[in-house]
Write an enzyme that holds these catalytic residues in place. Structure first.
Site, PDB file in Angstrom:
ATOM      1  N   LEU A   1       0.635  -1.201   0.146  1.00 33.39           N
ATOM      2  CA  LEU A   1       0.075  -0.130  -0.262  1.00 33.39           C
ATOM      3  C   LEU A   1       0.932   1.202  -0.150  1.00 33.39           C
ATOM      4  O   LEU A   1       0.515   2.296   0.339  1.00 33.39           O
ATOM      5  CB  LEU A   1      -0.827  -0.065   1.051  1.00 33.39           C
ATOM      6  CG  LEU A   1      -1.913  -1.165   1.274  1.00 33.39           C
ATOM      7  CD1 LEU A   1      -2.695  -1.184   2.616  1.00 33.39           C
ATOM      8  CD2 LEU A   1      -2.789  -1.279  -0.040  1.00 33.39           C
TER       9      LEU A   1
ATOM     10  N   ASP B   1       3.709   5.372  -7.422  1.00 25.34           N
ATOM     11  CA  ASP B   1       3.403   5.244  -5.981  1.00 25.34           C
ATOM     12  C   ASP B   1       3.604   6.849  -5.423  1.00 25.34           C
ATOM     13  O   ASP B   1       2.529   7.592  -4.632  1.00 25.34           O
ATOM     14  CB  ASP B   1       4.369   4.570  -4.972  1.00 25.34           C
ATOM     15  CG  ASP B   1       4.237   3.063  -5.480  1.00 25.34           C
ATOM     16  OD1 ASP B   1       3.317   2.662  -6.174  1.00 25.34           O
ATOM     17  OD2 ASP B   1       5.083   2.166  -4.713  1.00 25.34           O
TER      18      ASP B   1
ATOM     19  N   TYR C   1      11.683  -7.710  -7.461  1.00 21.25           N
ATOM     20  CA  TYR C   1      11.292  -6.599  -8.447  1.00 21.25           C
ATOM     21  C   TYR C   1      12.260  -6.039  -9.427  1.00 21.25           C
ATOM     22  O   TYR C   1      11.933  -5.588 -10.573  1.00 21.25           O
ATOM     23  CB  TYR C   1      10.942  -5.285  -7.472  1.00 21.25           C
ATOM     24  CG  TYR C   1      10.025  -4.209  -7.739  1.00 21.25           C
ATOM     25  CD1 TYR C   1       8.723  -4.050  -7.632  1.00 21.25           C
ATOM     26  CD2 TYR C   1      10.832  -3.195  -8.608  1.00 21.25           C
ATOM     27  CE1 TYR C   1       8.137  -2.710  -8.001  1.00 21.25           C
ATOM     28  CE2 TYR C   1      10.507  -2.273  -9.096  1.00 21.25           C
ATOM     29  CZ  TYR C   1       8.928  -1.943  -8.756  1.00 21.25           C
ATOM     30  OH  TYR C   1       8.310  -0.857  -9.280  1.00 21.25           O
TER      31      TYR C   1
END
Length: 367
Positions: A114, A161, A213
């Site tokens: 998140l 983000d 990633y």
């Protein structure tokens, strides 16, 4: 803020907040110059701060229950790297960053996909810009916050983000072109459509910095070079089919199809056809699972259980290898879907998930 008074004995000069985010659709497209569609969460990181007369920064984190002090000669690690990285990047950009005393509190869950790190960077950046009276337009701030995470904290994330945390608007999703950095605020009033976005924190821990990633990003860049395009945003499916390396082909296929899913989702939302984005969400998850290979059993189980319980669509959100799932459900079915996911987790012996309903909130702001 009482925590600031407890730490330093005085009131802060100000209090600032920046939100976490969920990504409605558009995963791993940002660093491929593609399209994303995140929105800001009500959960926020809050920063109380006061200027100090010396070029050093003292920061206390409620979550870490730790205080650090650093100056320009220090290299900071751990959670403090996200704070020190913001100071560093502002200095690198030529700004005279004021020394400060800072307290950080947050209700953005850590390691849940998140963007707790982006919320921290964005809140600190907003505070330091205001404290120093720095001439830094809002639309230029996400790139600096991203650089703090890339070059200082060592996480090779794209710009989504930080853009979501800084530039989002309440009641809207943020349609971001990651090449031009142009944004469009897309109305996303799910409640008016009788729907809700249920977020399910699977409690499966993220492992981004272990290299997965970075490996995905490197493979995408290799695929773009093999195709002779600036980025995978410029590729087509017919081009991708010609890639000799099967791993590059799968990764590129995800990016190309995911970009199209973002555009299709935006088109539906512009027409108010919210329920119809569900199948695009599910297709996105399938692509992340099969072509990008970034899901884990917990998130796959959550998606399958949510769909079986009547969700219109469900997908993992975030960089992958753990974290949260989004499910588009009828507003009166959130408990039913959450219970179905919890039962599926219990049957497999997983840690109980934590569900909550996400409502699009505002970006970084002084409170």
């Amino acid at each position: 803020m009482k925590q600031f008074v407890a730490a330093y004995g005085t009131e802060p000069d100000g209090v600032w907040a920046a939100p976490g985010r969920v990504n409605l659709i558009g995963e791993h497209t940002d660093y491929n110059d593609g399209f994303v569609l995140p929105f800001a969460l009500p959960q926020r990181t809050v920063v109380a701060a006061s200027r100090s007369d010396t070029p050093e920064w003292t920061v206390w984190s409620e979550q870490a229950d730790e205080q650090i002090t650093f100056d320009l000669s220090n290299r900071v690690s751990g959670w403090g790297a996200y704070v020190a990285g913001v100071v560093w990047v502002l200095r690198e950009a030529g700004f005279d960053v004021p020394g400060a005393r800072v307290v950080i509190t947050s209700d953005v869950p850590l390691g849940a996909g998140l963007s707790s790190s982006a919320a921290l960077e964005s809140a600190v950046l907003t505070a330091l810009v205001d404290l120093g009276g720095l001439d830094l337009p809002v639309d230029e701030r996400p790139a600096l916050a991203q650089r703090a995470e890339n070059d200082y904290a060592g996480m090779p994330c794209g710009i989504m983000d930080q853009s979501a945390s800084i530039r989002s608007r309440e009641g809207h999703a943020l349609f971001l072109d990651c090449r031009s950095l142009e944004v469009e605020h897309i109305p996303f009033d799910v409640a008016a459509a009788g729907l809700a976005v249920l977020v399910i924190d699977t409690k499966a821990p993220h492992r981004h910095v272990t290299g997965e990633y970075a490996a995905r990003r490197a493979t995408c860049e290799e695929a773009a070079r093999a195709l002779g395009v600036p980025a995978l945003r410029d590729a087509t499916l017919s081009m991708v089919a010609e890639l000799a390396d099967p791993v590059q082909q799968r990764r590129a296929r995800h990016v190309v199809t995911e970009d199209q899913r973002v555009l299709d989702t935006v088109a539906l939302l512009r027409e108010g056809r919210v329920r119809e984005i569900g199948p695009l969400m599910t297709a996105s998850h399938t692509s992340m699972r099969d072509d990008f290979e970034i899901t884990v059993p917990e998130v796959d189980t959550a998606v399958e259980a949510a769909l079986s319980a009547g969700a219109y669509g469900a997908r993992m959100t975030g960089g992958g290898f753990g974290g949260c799932v989004l499910a588009l459900v009828d507003s009166d079915a959130t408990d039913k879907v959450a219970s179905a996911v919890a039962e599926a987790f219990a049957a497999r012996g997983y840690i109980p998930p934590e569900p909550f309903v996400a409502v699009p909130g505002p970006g970084a702001v002084r409170l």
